[in-house]
Write an enzyme that holds these catalytic residues in place. Structure first.
Site, short mmCIF file in Angstrom:
data_model
loop_
_atom_site.label_atom_id
_atom_site.label_comp_id
_atom_site.label_asym_id
_atom_site.label_seq_id
_atom_site.Cartn_x
_atom_site.Cartn_y
_atom_site.Cartn_z
N ARG A 52 38.80 -55.38 -43.18
CA ARG A 52 39.18 -56.05 -41.94
C ARG A 52 40.20 -55.27 -41.14
NH1 ARG A 52 36.85 -57.64 -38.33
NH2 ARG A 52 35.49 -58.57 -39.92
N LYS A 61 52.18 -52.67 -21.35
CA LYS A 61 51.46 -53.95 -21.48
C LYS A 61 50.52 -53.87 -22.67
CE LYS A 61 51.82 -54.86 -16.53
NZ LYS A 61 51.10 -55.02 -15.24
N LYS A 77 62.42 -50.71 -12.17
CA LYS A 77 61.41 -51.51 -11.51
C LYS A 77 62.05 -52.44 -10.49
CE LYS A 77 57.85 -52.78 -13.94
NZ LYS A 77 56.83 -51.83 -13.42
N GLU A 88 60.54 -47.49 -9.08
CA GLU A 88 59.46 -48.24 -8.43
C GLU A 88 59.86 -48.58 -7.01
OE1 GLU A 88 57.02 -51.59 -10.37
OE2 GLU A 88 58.47 -52.65 -9.12
N ASP A 101 54.23 -49.06 -5.81
CA ASP A 101 53.69 -50.27 -6.43
C ASP A 101 52.96 -51.16 -5.44
OD1 ASP A 101 53.42 -51.95 -8.79
OD2 ASP A 101 54.75 -53.34 -7.76
#
Length: 286
Positions: free
Chosen positions: A103, A138, A170, A203, A225
């Protein structure tokens, strides 16, 4: 194995041992109860879909951790394109050991192959441009090592691994710090004070913020962005090669080619690791 700083023997061993402990606990009682201790068998890793294979090297390590006596006969390597019916490898040895490892091998390879497949597809859409495909943070908790490794296998480029090996200022950092210049100035002071050498990405959400970054300097890349392609072209023109550029935010299979055509250096896509469907693989006795 891919040349990445996070793919160390220690990190891989820790991941595998933790994952096995989660699954096995005090014993694989299904196998211990039903299979004689001395029984030996073999199984093959059967591909039941189409895509890019990933996780073969990891499978070797998992089998070795479960039982060093297991023997793996490898037929396919990481990064190759596969189709239904292909056999990636054959594993032979103690039946209980094969079942205990099954598994974890499948969980890792199915998801890694899905990520490698998505990465290879999106990278192909960048042909004819200079843009390189980046992943993001993410990722699935405690599975980042495998997910970022899969991006490399698929032909993408890793962004920073975590919060510790690179700085990205950011929107919330900028807003909490009081603006672009205060955020950059504070970051530079922090690095000087702590003796760290980390790259700085900032960003930006508007052309005005891009200009503020240019006026301030002291950074390594400008992230653009959620900008439409027309705005991206303006930003790239404004930056004029003074810093590498990165497009981010909501970029899809349908839009990535147009984004790349704007002249950005990098395109980051969170969906590479958070929105893929696992490639169908099976470990079957034969």
């Amino acid at each position: 194995m891919q040349n990445a700083p996070y793919l160390t023997p220690e990190a891989l061993s820790t991941f595998i041992r933790t994952a096995l402990a989660e699954d096995i606990g005090d014993g694989d009682h299904s196998s211990l109860a039903s299979i004689p201790a001395g029984a030996r068998n073999r199984a093959h890793l059967l591909v039941k879909g189409e895509g890019v294979l990933a996780g073969v090297e990891l499978a070797h390590l998992i089998f070795r951790e479960v039982d060093p006596a297991l023997r793996v006969e490898q037929h396919l390597t990481d990064g190759v394109r596969v189709q239904h019916g292909d056999v990636a490898f054959i594993v032979e040895g103690k039946s209980q050991s094969i079942l205990t490892a099954e598994r974890l091998v499948l969980n890792c390879m199915q998801r890694m192959s899905a990520i490698a497949t998505a990465t290879a597809h999106l990278t192909s859409l960048l042909a004819g441009t200079k843009a390189k495909l980046l992943d993001t943070r993410k990722t699935t908790p405690n599975f980042r090592l495998c997910e970022k490794w899969a991006v490399l296998i698929g032909g993408g480029v890793n962004h920073r691994y975590g919060l510790f090996d690179g700085i990205i200022l950011k929107d919330n950092h900028v807003d909490f710090a009081g603006g672009i210049r205060p955020a950059i100035d504070a970051t530079q002071a922090y690095l000087a004070r702590t003796g760290r050498q980390l790259s700085i990405v900032v960003e930006t959400r508007t052309l005005a913020e891009v200009q503020q970054v240019l006026d301030t300097g002291g950074i390594d890349r400008i992230m653009l962005d959620n900008m439409a392609p027309a705005r991206l072209r303006e930003a790239v023109s404004l930056i004029a090669g003074r810093f590498p550029t990165e497009a981010s935010g909501g970029i899809t299979e349908q839009t990535i080619a147009e984004v790349a055509s704007t002249g950005v250096d990098f395109i980051s896509v969170g969906a590479l690791t958070h929105s893929v469907k696992s490639l169908d693989l099976s470990l079957k006795a034969f």
